[in-house]
Enzyme design. Structure first.
Site: not given
Ligand SMILES: NC(=O)c1ccc[n+]([C@@H]2O[C@H](COP(=O)([O-])OP(=O)(O)OC[C@H]3O[C@@H](n4cnc5c(N)ncnc54)[C@H](O)[C@@H]3O)[C@@H](O)[C@H]2O)c1
Length: 331
Positions: A7, A119-121, A143, A147, A183
């Protein structure tokens, strides 16, 4: 270190890869399915220094190819947008749970260190105080439920097979390269365009904002220093109501407050998230970017990088936005 970053073409993953390559000299392989949220452009400036494998984490063959020669797996790959999980949970089960299982098996077969980005969620909503790593897990959306399931599976691989796992749970992140359905970038780009700014419910939902580089460094810190089997929260330094965030974006972009439009609240919308990061601070990490400064940097980045977001705003994202928020507005 030789890392497999799953990812790594997404928002947080690409920021993490940049930090690891530039500041730590890591050898990075990125495995990414390139869903709507993943873009190779997110890695444009480090493309020549990494190996990129296009593939899904739920595909054992793609994973076996990508993981060759790596010492650790860091898993960012996920379906991440709560609204999309409400509209269609299946993809969340496949990527977030089944995909995590395939990666854990790959790590087990090769005795690799494994870091799960979470995630905190997973803790659900909290009225007062902050969640610690021992707080009960109470996810409320498909979601966060997927997670949570993934986190539990990761822990089971530590307890059952002795796999060196660590989990890092971040709070709401923001910063450059975030897909504009979330957001902060959504509001920034709408404000630039003079479009309405859809705010869910009364706008009083509170989020614990974490600048993406702070999260990336927190994840790197847990990877290097975390104790196997442990969970580490990585929370932002400031909490803020959504409406306050939106009003500050209006000020920073010079857009009119009349653009704010209150829309029917998201189903099961969590009221407040708050993380205690005491355990990770004790390990030596500290958030560096306060929300006020990070938000200004983020607005400036979107202002300076129209070439990055213009194709998204004018493409399939636009259809999704119209379908989703038009429905919310009518509701
Ligand atoms: N964005 C936030 O605020 C936040 C906060 C805490 C934790 N997270 C966690 O951090 C991680 C990244 O979040 P983000 O905001 O960068 O997400 P994002 O949606 O921007 O990116 C997700 C990435 O994963 C890739 N992906 C999706 N499904 C896939 C699969 N089956 N195989 C390979 N690649 C795949 C997508 O192409 C993308 O590049 C996630 O695990 C999310 O749960 C996000």
């Amino acid at each position: 270190m030789r890392l497999l970053v799953c990812g790594g073409a997404g928002f947080i993953g690409s920021n993490f890869v940049r930090i690891r390559v530039r500041e730590f000299g890591d050898e990075v392989t990125v495995l990414d399915k390139l869903t709507y949220a993943g873009r190779r452009e997110n890695l444009h400036d480090v493309a020549g220094e990494i190996r990129f494998v296009a593939g899904a984490i739920e595909d054992p063959i793609a994973v076996a190819d990508a993981v060759t020669g790596c010492e650790a797996i860091v898993n960012f790959a996920a379906e991440t947008h709560v609204d999309r999980s409400i509209a269609g949970p299946e993809a969340f089960l496949i990527t977030n749970m089944q995909g995590t299982h395939v990666l854990l098996e790959a790590a087990r077969e090769r005795s690799l260190r494994y870091l799960q980005v979470s995630t905190d969620e997973v803790y659900g909503s909290i009225e007062e105080g902050s969640f610690t790593e021992t707080s009960p897990l109470a996810p409320s959306s498909p979601y966060s439920a997927t997670k949570t399931g993934a986190d539990l599976l990761v822990s089971s691989y530590f307890h059952t097979y002795g796999l060196e796992t660590v989990i890092c749970r971040g709070s709401n992140s923001y910063g450059p390269y975030q897909y504009p359905e979330k957001l902060i970038p959504l509001m920034i780009l709408n404000a630039f365009a003079g479009d309405r700014l859809p705010v869910y419910g009364d706008g009083r939902n509170v989020r614990n904002w974490l600048f993406v580089e702070d999260f990336g460094r927190g994840i790197g810190h847990v990877l290097a220093h975390g104790v196997p089997g442990e969970v580490y929260n990585c929370g932002g330094p400031d909490e803020c109501e959504n409406l306050t965030v939106v009003k500050r974006i209006l000020e920073l972009t010079g857009a009119l407050e009349s653009l704010i439009e209150y829309v029917t609240d998201r189903l099961g919308h969590d009221r407040r998230y708050s993380l205690s990061s005491q355990k990770l601070r004790a390990l030596g990490w500290e958030a560096q970017v306060r929300f006020e400064a990070g938000l200004e940097r983020t607005v400036n980045w979107y202002r300076d990088n129209e070439r990055w977001w213009q194709p998204i705003r004018s493409g399939a994202y636009r259809d999704y936005y119209e379908r989703h928020y038009s429905r919310a507005l009518k509701g």
